[in-house]
Design a protein around this motif. Structure first.
Motif, PDB file in Angstrom:
ATOM      1  N   ASN A 117       0.823  -1.273   0.118  1.00 54.17           N
ATOM      2  CA  ASN A 117       0.181   0.108   0.177  1.00 54.17           C
ATOM      3  C   ASN A 117       0.757   1.119  -0.070  1.00 54.17           C
ATOM      4  OD1 ASN A 117      -2.902  -0.397  -0.169  1.00 54.17           O
ATOM      5  ND2 ASN A 117      -2.596  -1.573   1.805  1.00 54.17           N
ATOM      6  N   ILE A 118       2.053   1.117   0.622  1.00 55.10           N
ATOM      7  CA  ILE A 118       3.009   2.220   0.665  1.00 55.10           C
ATOM      8  C   ILE A 118       3.810   2.622  -0.554  1.00 55.10           C
ATOM      9  CG2 ILE A 118       4.825   3.336   1.840  1.00 55.10           C
ATOM     10  CD1 ILE A 118       3.854   1.987   4.430  1.00 55.10           C
ATOM     11  N   VAL A 119       4.413   1.453  -0.955  1.00 60.53           N
ATOM     12  CA  VAL A 119       5.333   1.439  -2.171  1.00 60.53           C
ATOM     13  C   VAL A 119       4.371   1.727  -3.483  1.00 60.53           C
ATOM     14  CG1 VAL A 119       7.120   0.280  -3.355  1.00 60.53           C
ATOM     15  CG2 VAL A 119       7.035   0.289  -0.777  1.00 60.53           C
ATOM     16  N   ARG A 120       3.198   0.972  -3.363  1.00 59.87           N
ATOM     17  CA  ARG A 120       2.376   0.721  -4.802  1.00 59.87           C
ATOM     18  C   ARG A 120       3.016   0.647  -5.860  1.00 59.87           C
ATOM     19  NH1 ARG A 120      -2.575   2.289  -4.364  1.00 59.87           N
ATOM     20  NH2 ARG A 120      -2.667   2.728  -6.399  1.00 59.87           N
ATOM     21  N   ALA A 136       9.608  -4.405  -3.263  1.00 56.27           N
ATOM     22  CA  ALA A 136       8.565  -4.273  -2.198  1.00 56.27           C
ATOM     23  C   ALA A 136       8.817  -5.531  -1.276  1.00 56.27           C
ATOM     24  CB  ALA A 136       6.982  -3.730  -2.741  1.00 56.27           C
ATOM     25  N   VAL A 137       8.548  -6.766  -2.175  1.00 54.98           N
ATOM     26  CA  VAL A 137       8.434  -8.086  -1.621  1.00 54.98           C
ATOM     27  C   VAL A 137       9.828  -8.288  -0.774  1.00 54.98           C
ATOM     28  CG1 VAL A 137       8.599 -10.233  -2.064  1.00 54.98           C
ATOM     29  CG2 VAL A 137       7.026  -9.129  -3.245  1.00 54.98           C
ATOM     30  N   VAL A 138      10.772  -7.685  -1.365  1.00 61.55           N
ATOM     31  CA  VAL A 138      12.138  -8.050  -0.625  1.00 61.55           C
ATOM     32  C   VAL A 138      12.027  -7.292   1.059  1.00 61.55           C
ATOM     33  CG1 VAL A 138      14.649  -7.838  -0.504  1.00 61.55           C
ATOM     34  CG2 VAL A 138      13.349  -8.586  -2.576  1.00 61.55           C
ATOM     35  N   VAL A 139      11.693  -5.985   0.724  1.00 61.02           N
ATOM     36  CA  VAL A 139      11.469  -5.106   1.987  1.00 61.02           C
ATOM     37  C   VAL A 139      10.722  -5.670   2.897  1.00 61.02           C
ATOM     38  CG1 VAL A 139      10.433  -2.783   2.886  1.00 61.02           C
ATOM     39  CG2 VAL A 139      12.188  -3.043   0.663  1.00 61.02           C
ATOM     40  N   TYR A 195       3.745 -13.205   0.259  1.00 63.27           N
ATOM     41  CA  TYR A 195       3.753 -12.824  -0.953  1.00 63.27           C
ATOM     42  C   TYR A 195       2.339 -12.753  -2.059  1.00 63.27           C
ATOM     43  CZ  TYR A 195       5.382 -13.853  -5.952  1.00 63.27           C
ATOM     44  OH  TYR A 195       5.821 -13.776  -7.283  1.00 63.27           O
ATOM     45  N   GLU A 196       1.603 -13.920  -1.530  1.00 65.52           N
ATOM     46  CA  GLU A 196       0.304 -13.997  -2.322  1.00 65.52           C
ATOM     47  C   GLU A 196      -0.403 -12.899  -2.062  1.00 65.52           C
ATOM     48  OE1 GLU A 196      -1.618 -17.679  -1.923  1.00 65.52           O
ATOM     49  OE2 GLU A 196       0.221 -18.745  -2.651  1.00 65.52           O
ATOM     50  N   ALA A 197      -0.527 -12.127  -0.702  1.00 67.44           N
ATOM     51  CA  ALA A 197      -1.252 -10.992  -0.600  1.00 67.44           C
ATOM     52  C   ALA A 197      -0.590  -9.800  -1.265  1.00 67.44           C
ATOM     53  CB  ALA A 197      -1.178 -10.626   1.003  1.00 67.44           C
TER      54      ALA A 197
END
Ligand code: ASP
Length: 423
Positions: free
Chosen positions: A109-112, A234-237, A318-320
């Motif tokens: 939501n933040i990084v979009r 974003a996923v890695v963060v 990851y799925e979310a």
């Protein structure tokens, strides 16, 4: 004189061996490269190349429900825990998974990352592809079952049944001598058969990646890849944030120091990253916890062997995030209710994901369907899944490690405490 056909079959089997000897991630990287080149070279006409990715997604989607069913049945059937321990284990697993999903949704939501593509909605290319395909290829595609039960429904197609029968028949050749004496054996054979079929499908994923990259680049240009870069970041963060959460939990909820845990289980984490399979890593995780970290036998086996079957926080996160990413990409904003739905389905999908490479991608179709996102867009994620799968697998294993440490309680094992295991 050499027989030309023998020569040709030799070449074919040589190519086949080369294909298998090359690691999947390398095949995928080559497919991404070729897809980029083709997309640029043939432009709009590349739209039709998205067909293989549609096919692979459909096959993955068909495998998802029975895989989830049998994986959960098997895990439940084999688990050897009772009473208070079970309750404690379940609450730990649930809390960790919910935290993982919330972190994932927060970061997305933040990084979009989905909005990084600007106005272009790249995977529309994937949607477009069905238009020109009123031909034998699309007819063939129509006969590939959308679900395992599909061919048996009222409007099921005979071709679909044959498709399924051939797949099951060939896959079951490997287990045909397996004795079935108990229900456990039966479920085991069912699950192993489905996993054999799943690996066939995964084998051809690079073709799907090639086709989808080429069609996206050809029709819409490069903007999707900018967004995809943002998504990977974003996923890695988010996974790193989840790791920090684990370490804090270990620091304040167990006797072990986070640094000692990290150095004790690093072999298991490296193995998880390199194999992309938390199940394959399971024995090593257990051994590291026992021998290097010094946890009690029961806590190590509950967290790393029993819990591991249900505990896939990295997959849940990851799925979310994928669902949110795709919704951002197509310009939609998911409401709070829809995000809550994502939380619930991601929990189920992560529990149902087997601890094998790319399993999360299979169960992701469930999450997308639940909030009405088009599963076509999962094709785009295929291009980066070889990397993100490894990262989330390491987190899945770290989740098992954390649960084991928390179960071990505030005191290290001493002779006097040997049987006082769960606090
Ligand atoms: N590869 C992951 C694991 O083995 C599952 C997934 O695909 O998310 O834990």
């Amino acid at each position: 004189m050499k027989h030309p056909q023998t020569e040709m079959s030799k070449n074919v089997s040589g190519l086949w061996r080369l294909w298998h000897a090359t690691p999947l991630y390398l095949r995928i990287i080559v497919a991404v490269g070729l897809g980029l080149v083709f997309g640029v070279a043939i432009g709009d006409r590349a739209a039709a190349l998205a067909i293989p990715s549609k096919l692979v997604l459909r096959l993955l989607g068909a495998l998802a429900p029975p895989l989830i069913l049998l994986a959960i049945v098997q895990a439940l059937m084999r688990a050897q825990i009772q009473g208070r321990q079970t309750a404690r284990l379940i609450s730990l697993l649930l809390i960790n998974t919910v935290v993982a999903i919330v972190i994932g949704l927060l970061v997305a939501n933040i990084v979009r990352p989905g909005a990084w593509a600007g106005d272009a909605h790249p995977p529309a290319a994937t949607a477009k592809m069905s238009a020109p395909a009123v031909d034998p290829l699309s007819q063939f595609l129509d006969n590939v079952p959308k679900s395992i039960a599909g061919p048996f429904s009222d409007d099921g197609k005979v071709m679909g049944v044959i498709f399924l029968a051939v797949a099951l028949g060939v896959a079951m050749r490997r287990v045909r001598h397996h004795e079935i004496r108990t229900v456990d054996d039966l479920v085991h054979v069912g699950l192993s058969t489905l996993i054999v079929i799943l690996y066939w499908v995964i084998d051809v994923v690079p073709f799907a990646v090639f086709g989808s990259v080429a069609s996206i680049v050809g029709v819409k240009g490069f903007s999707a890849f900018l967004a995809l870069g943002g998504f990977v970041l974003a996923v890695v963060v988010a996974l790193l944030a989840q790791t920090v959460y684990y370490l804090l939990r270990i620091r304040f909820g167990s006797w072990v120091s986070p640094i000692a845990v990290l150095s004790g289980v690093r072999d298991a984490l490296v193995m998880a990253f390199s194999t992309g399979s938390s199940t394959a890593t399971m024995p090593l995780t257990y051994a590291c916890l026992r021998e290097n970290v010094g946890l009690r036998e029961q806590s190590a086996s509950l967290g790393a062997l029993v819990g591991s079957n249900f505990n896939n926080d990295g997959t849940a996160l990851y799925e979310a995030m994928s669902a949110l990413f795709v919704s951002q990409l197509i310009g939609g904003n998911l409401t709070i209710e829809q995000q809550l739905m994502i939380v619930l389905t991601s929990i189920a999908a992560s529990v149902g994901a087997a601890g094998i490479p790319e399993a999360g991608l299979v169960t992701m179709t469930m999450v997308f369907n639940a909030v009405g996102l088009p599963t076509d867009y999962i094709a785009l994620l295929l291009t980066v899944d070889w990397l993100l799968d490894r990262c989330r697998t390491a987190i899945n294993v770290m989740g098992d490690v954390t649960v084991s440490c928390l179960l071990d309680g505030a005191e290290p094992e001493t002779a006097a405490h040997d049987d006082l295991i769960i606090e």
